[in-house]
Design a protein around this motif. Structure first.
Motif, PDB file in Angstrom:
ATOM      1  N   ASN A 120      -2.735  -0.477  -8.130  1.00 12.99           N
ATOM      2  CA  ASN A 120      -3.344  -1.241  -7.042  1.00 12.99           C
ATOM      3  C   ASN A 120      -2.291  -2.012  -6.267  1.00 12.99           C
ATOM      4  O   ASN A 120      -1.234  -2.339  -6.808  1.00 12.99           O
ATOM      5  CB  ASN A 120      -4.333  -2.281  -7.602  1.00 12.99           C
ATOM      6  N   GLU A 121      -2.624  -2.356  -5.013  1.00 12.46           N
ATOM      7  CA  GLU A 121      -1.769  -3.288  -4.266  1.00 12.46           C
ATOM      8  C   GLU A 121      -1.800  -4.623  -4.995  1.00 12.46           C
ATOM      9  O   GLU A 121      -2.761  -4.944  -5.695  1.00 12.46           O
ATOM     10  CB  GLU A 121      -2.306  -3.479  -2.847  1.00 12.46           C
ATOM     11  N   ARG A 138      -4.749   3.815 -12.160  1.00  6.35           N
ATOM     12  CA  ARG A 138      -3.993   3.970 -10.915  1.00  6.35           C
ATOM     13  C   ARG A 138      -3.372   2.626 -10.548  1.00  6.35           C
ATOM     14  O   ARG A 138      -3.750   1.584 -11.062  1.00  6.35           O
ATOM     15  CB  ARG A 138      -4.908   4.454  -9.770  1.00  6.35           C
ATOM     16  N   THR A 178       1.813   2.276  -3.407  1.00  7.99           N
ATOM     17  CA  THR A 178       0.697   2.745  -4.251  1.00  7.99           C
ATOM     18  C   THR A 178       0.319   4.180  -3.895  1.00  7.99           C
ATOM     19  O   THR A 178      -0.013   4.972  -4.770  1.00  7.99           O
ATOM     20  CB  THR A 178      -0.560   1.845  -4.125  1.00  7.99           C
ATOM     21  N   VAL A 179       0.412   4.527  -2.616  1.00 11.57           N
ATOM     22  CA  VAL A 179       0.065   5.889  -2.186  1.00 11.57           C
ATOM     23  C   VAL A 179       1.012   6.907  -2.812  1.00 11.57           C
ATOM     24  O   VAL A 179       0.589   7.902  -3.409  1.00 11.57           O
ATOM     25  CB  VAL A 179       0.088   6.000  -0.633  1.00 11.57           C
ATOM     26  N   VAL A 180       2.321   6.645  -2.712  1.00 13.32           N
ATOM     27  CA  VAL A 180       3.327   7.564  -3.269  1.00 13.32           C
ATOM     28  C   VAL A 180       3.170   7.689  -4.787  1.00 13.32           C
ATOM     29  O   VAL A 180       3.179   8.790  -5.348  1.00 13.32           O
ATOM     30  CB  VAL A 180       4.760   7.057  -2.928  1.00 13.32           C
ATOM     31  N   LYS A 240       0.819  -1.219   0.000  1.00 17.57           N
ATOM     32  CA  LYS A 240       0.000   0.000   0.000  1.00 17.57           C
ATOM     33  C   LYS A 240       0.852   1.268   0.000  1.00 17.57           C
ATOM     34  O   LYS A 240       0.562   2.228  -0.722  1.00 17.57           O
ATOM     35  CB  LYS A 240      -0.929  -0.004   1.220  1.00 17.57           C
ATOM     36  N   ALA A 241       1.924   1.272   0.791  1.00 21.00           N
ATOM     37  CA  ALA A 241       2.773   2.478   0.896  1.00 21.00           C
ATOM     38  C   ALA A 241       3.250   2.934  -0.483  1.00 21.00           C
ATOM     39  O   ALA A 241       3.241   4.131  -0.798  1.00 21.00           O
ATOM     40  CB  ALA A 241       3.965   2.193   1.800  1.00 21.00           C
ATOM     41  N   ASN A 247       0.510   6.828  -6.819  1.00 18.48           N
ATOM     42  CA  ASN A 247      -0.770   7.395  -7.275  1.00 18.48           C
ATOM     43  C   ASN A 247      -0.829   8.905  -7.042  1.00 18.48           C
ATOM     44  O   ASN A 247      -1.392   9.653  -7.841  1.00 18.48           O
ATOM     45  CB  ASN A 247      -1.950   6.683  -6.601  1.00 18.48           C
ATOM     46  N   ASN A 248      -0.216   9.342  -5.954  1.00 21.27           N
ATOM     47  CA  ASN A 248      -0.124  10.768  -5.663  1.00 21.27           C
ATOM     48  C   ASN A 248       0.657  11.485  -6.779  1.00 21.27           C
ATOM     49  O   ASN A 248       0.277  12.561  -7.245  1.00 21.27           O
ATOM     50  CB  ASN A 248       0.575  10.928  -4.309  1.00 21.27           C
TER      51      ASN A 248
END
Length: 351
Positions: free
Chosen positions: A281-282, A279, A246-248, A243-244, A250-251
């Motif tokens: 995904n995990e 986007r 994907t956050v960076v 997840k970490a 996708n941002n």
């Protein structure tokens, strides 16, 4: 029909296959391709910092190469047998998928002994392919002790094209400095050029680092043998995107930043887990995605890669990303300028 295998063939002089890495990681040469300007520049790897701004993202593959090449002796005859560990099938029963050489001597039921004290024994359980076998390792200690034993007895699995013997420094140099999740039998080679100093400079500049894991398999070296590329079957490789990351990433997509895949393995992992709205995904599982032209990339808009061999799936992916014409021009120039090719070779940045 799309592109054909013959469009990825070229004459590669033998002296351009890198037998040794560059003296310092980030001093390797760097060819910079600009797709928009259609230009080619010649730099050093450490110059790549000049192509990135704060909040751009570098995506690294943090897989770690394990010493996959073992040498054992066959019971009774004592014949020397090379065993190449491909992947662990079951950690409880210590079953492994391996290649053996010479294969014709190794049959189901044979036992192999490893180490001077023969403290590790393996039994052949099954034939999978002409050279492939399933082995069960017999070892008294805990799982951790067993893995330590494999690491102690195994040697760094340098690619077959490197004809010299493995040297002590290969254990360090055939590994990225950020390697942490053990499972690859080949290094994600674009990442070999990053030094601690360069990573620090990128961090100070405000470039974000995201990590994914793709355990590189031996299939990465398989040349394509069918003229119609859509008929080629890729080997599956294990991947994980947390997840970490994907956050960076996708941002960065939202903010139209530069997102740089460090290596074909990263690109493959990213493209294996794209949502319908483009986007990331995990992901946790296996991917056998084969990327060849024409192909629309969803996540990364920049990539770092080494120079690849003719007819390789890696060259096809890079051609899909850079454009076939620019790639042909770049490779002609690389050969003329005597860039080093393949695992220990020089690098290319495509923006």
């Amino acid at each position: 029909m799309g592109m054909k295998l013959s469009q990825f063939n070229f004459e590669l002089p033998n002296n351009l296959l890198a037998e040794y890495p560059s003296e310092d990681r980030d001093e390797a040469r760097l060819m910079v391709l600009n797709r928009k300007e259609n230009t080619i520049e010649h730099k050093k790897f450490k110059d790549l910092i000049n192509y990135f701004e704060p909040d751009d993202v570098m995506v690294l593959n943090n897989t770690k190469v394990f010493p996959a090449r073992l040498f054992g002796n066959k019971e009774k005859t004592g014949a020397r047998i090379e065993v190449f560990l491909l992947r662990e099938l079951n950690s409880e029963t210590r079953l492994w998928d391996v290649l053996v050489d010479p294969a014709r001597k190794i049959r189901i039921g044979n036992k192999l002994y490893f180490g001077d004290d023969e403290s590790l024994v393996a039994e052949v359980i099954d034939n999978t392919t002409s050279r492939g076998r399933t082995l069960r390792f017999l070892y008294d200690g805990s799982y951790e002790e067993f893995r330590n034993k494999l690491n102690e007895l195994g040697e760094t699995p340098l690619p077959k094209y490197i004809k010299r013997d493995v040297e002590p420094e290969d254990a360090d140099r055939y590994q990225t400095i950020y390697a942490k999740n053990e499972g690859a039998v080949a290094a994600p080679t674009a990442g070999l050029h990053f030094s601690k100093h360069l990573l620090k400079r990128l961090e100070i500049k405000g470039v974000d680092l995201a990590e994914v894991t793709l355990h590189v398999g031996l299939g990465t070296f398989n040349p394509v043998e069918v003229e119609d590329l859509s008929k080629h079957k890729m080997d599956s490789e294990e991947a994980e995107i947390e997840k970490a990351a994907t956050v960076v990433i996708n941002n960065a997509i939202e903010n139209k930043r530069r997102i740089c895949a460090v290596g074909t393995t990263v690109m493959r992992a990213l493209e294996s887990s794209v949502s319908s709205n483009g986007r990331l995904n995990e992901f946790k599982g296996w991917t056998n995605k084969f990327i060849f032209p024409p192909y629309d990339f969803s996540i990364a808009n920049c990539m770092i890669t080494n120079f690849h061999t003719p007819k390789s799936t890696l060259l096809m992916m890079v051609s899909a990303f850079a454009g076939h014409d620019l790639m042909e021009r770049a490779y002609k120039e690389a050969i003329k300028e005597e860039y080093q090719f393949y695992s220990y070779g020089d690098a290319m940045l495509i923006i």
